[in-house]
Structure formats: structure tokens, C-alpha cells
Design a protein around this motif. Structure first.
Motif, PDB file in Angstrom:
ATOM      1  N   LEU A  55       0.826  -1.208   0.000  1.00  0.00           N
ATOM      2  CA  LEU A  55       0.000   0.000   0.000  1.00  0.00           C
ATOM      3  C   LEU A  55       0.860   1.258   0.000  1.00  0.00           C
ATOM      4  N   ALA A  56       1.904   1.280   0.819  1.00  0.00           N
ATOM      5  CA  ALA A  56       2.768   2.460   0.868  1.00  0.00           C
ATOM      6  C   ALA A  56       3.419   2.707  -0.496  1.00  0.00           C
ATOM      7  N   ALA A  57       3.917   1.661  -1.116  1.00  0.00           N
ATOM      8  CA  ALA A  57       4.588   1.813  -2.417  1.00  0.00           C
ATOM      9  C   ALA A  57       3.614   2.275  -3.496  1.00  0.00           C
ATOM     10  N   TYR A  58       2.444   1.661  -3.565  1.00  0.00           N
ATOM     11  CA  TYR A  58       1.474   2.035  -4.600  1.00  0.00           C
ATOM     12  C   TYR A  58       1.016   3.484  -4.417  1.00  0.00           C
ATOM     13  N   LEU A  62       1.068   6.546  -6.979  1.00  0.00           N
ATOM     14  CA  LEU A  62      -0.187   7.174  -7.395  1.00  0.00           C
ATOM     15  C   LEU A  62      -0.192   8.656  -7.069  1.00  0.00           C
ATOM     16  N   ASP A  63       0.372   9.022  -5.938  1.00  0.00           N
ATOM     17  CA  ASP A  63       0.328  10.424  -5.540  1.00  0.00           C
ATOM     18  C   ASP A  63       1.131  11.319  -6.481  1.00  0.00           C
ATOM     19  N   LYS A 133      -9.343   9.424 -16.468  1.00  0.00           N
ATOM     20  CA  LYS A 133      -8.330   8.433 -16.823  1.00  0.00           C
ATOM     21  C   LYS A 133      -7.592   7.958 -15.565  1.00  0.00           C
ATOM     22  N   LEU A 134      -7.230   8.889 -14.704  1.00  0.00           N
ATOM     23  CA  LEU A 134      -6.563   8.554 -13.452  1.00  0.00           C
ATOM     24  C   LEU A 134      -7.433   7.641 -12.595  1.00  0.00           C
ATOM     25  N   ALA A 135      -8.695   7.996 -12.449  1.00  0.00           N
ATOM     26  CA  ALA A 135      -9.621   7.173 -11.663  1.00  0.00           C
ATOM     27  C   ALA A 135      -9.791   5.798 -12.304  1.00  0.00           C
ATOM     28  N   GLY A 136      -9.882   5.768 -13.631  1.00  0.00           N
ATOM     29  CA  GLY A 136     -10.039   4.503 -14.339  1.00  0.00           C
ATOM     30  C   GLY A 136      -8.844   3.576 -14.172  1.00  0.00           C
TER      31      GLY A 136
END
Length: 159
Positions: A55-58, A62-63, A133-136
Motif C-alpha cells: 500500500l505504501a509503495a502504490y 499514485l500520488d 483516466k486517473l480514476a479509471g
């Protein structure tokens, strides 16, 4: 419904689904990075520690995209997680062992359910293609994380 409080222009938040998504995603990313670090340290079981790392890496990755997209759209992002997320991080810090694992998995399952709903709203009603697109792209990963969290939670309750 929600009561609307008077706010000054400096406190006013954007009202578009796109802006709300970017703000919520950024705050969620900040919270997930902190939670993941804590889970890596304080998780009593390997699945929780592994989830923390993942989770931390993803959410770090993403951020970067969230911040770039917000900057392009001139959307100001908050500097820290929201108060509910901050309180949860404090709970994580104060909990250990099996209690930590149960708290972490239960709260992460709820957070990912909320994130799925928010991403779906943006996909369905957003007006900014970059945000849609980001949400998708994020939605299948959020769903996969939710499944991993649920599976770890189930293993934990079978002990």
C-alpha cells in the motif's frame, strides 16, 4: 443531507467531482503511505506487513500522478490527510499485535470501499478527461487491494 456552513473564500473547496476526487485521492495517499509504514513496523503477521509495504509503495506512485494532474488543473491540494485519517493513523501508532492487525485490516477495507465508490463517481460523472483516466487506472488496483485486505482479514479471523 449535509449542513452547509459559511466559509470564507480561502476556505472554500472546489465543488466538482474531479477536484474532490483529486483532493480525496491525495489525502488518501498521504494517509496510506503513513499507514503502510506503520503496518510494516507494527504488523503482527506477515500478510499485514506485506500489505503495508504494498500500500505504501502504490500510494507513493499514485500520488505523483495525482499531484501532477492537480497542478495541471490548478487545483490546490491539502498538505496532510483529513482529520479522520489523521486520527486513524494515531490509532495505528497506539496499537500493536493482533489488535493492530484487526484495526488495520478493518479500517483499510472500509477505506478501500470508499475509494472504489469515489473513483466510480468520477468515472461516471467527471468532466475532466485526465481525472477520469486517473480514476479509471486506479480503480482496478483499489479493487485488487480490497480483495487482498479481505483475504488477509479472513485468514486473521480463522486463527
Amino acid at each position: 443531507m449535509l449542513a452547509v456552513a459559511a466559509v470564507s473564500p480561502a476556505q472554500a473547496r472546489p465543488v466538482s467531482a474531479d477536484a474532490d476526487f483529486l483532493i480525496a485521492a491525495h489525502q488518501g495517499n498521504l494517509a496510506e503511505m503513513a499507514a503502510g509504514k506503520i503496518a510494516k513496523r507494527q504488523g503482527a503477521t506477515e500478510p499485514v506487513r506485506d500489505l503495508g509495504r504494498e500500500l505504501a509503495a502504490y500510494h507513493r506512485k499514485l500520488d505523483v500522478t495525482v499531484r501532477k494532474t492537480a497542478a495541471r488543473l490548478d487545483i490546490e491540494l491539502p498538505a496532510e490527510p483529513n482529520s479522520e485519517q489523521q486520527a486513524l493513523v494515531e490509532q495505528y501508532q497506539a496499537t500493536s499485535g493482533a489488535d493492530f492487525d484487526a484495526l488495520f485490516l478493518g479500517s483499510q477495507l472500509l477505506a478501500h470501499e470508499r475509494a472504489i465508490k469515489l473513483a466510480q463517481v468520477v468515472i461516471d460523472t467527471g468532466t475532466e478527461p485526465a481525472v477520469e483516466k486517473l480514476a479509471g487506472k486506479a480503480l482496478p488496483v483499489i479493487r485488487r487491494h480490497q480483495q487482498s485486505i479481505a483475504a488477509a482479514q479472513q485468514k486473521l479471523t480463522q486463527r
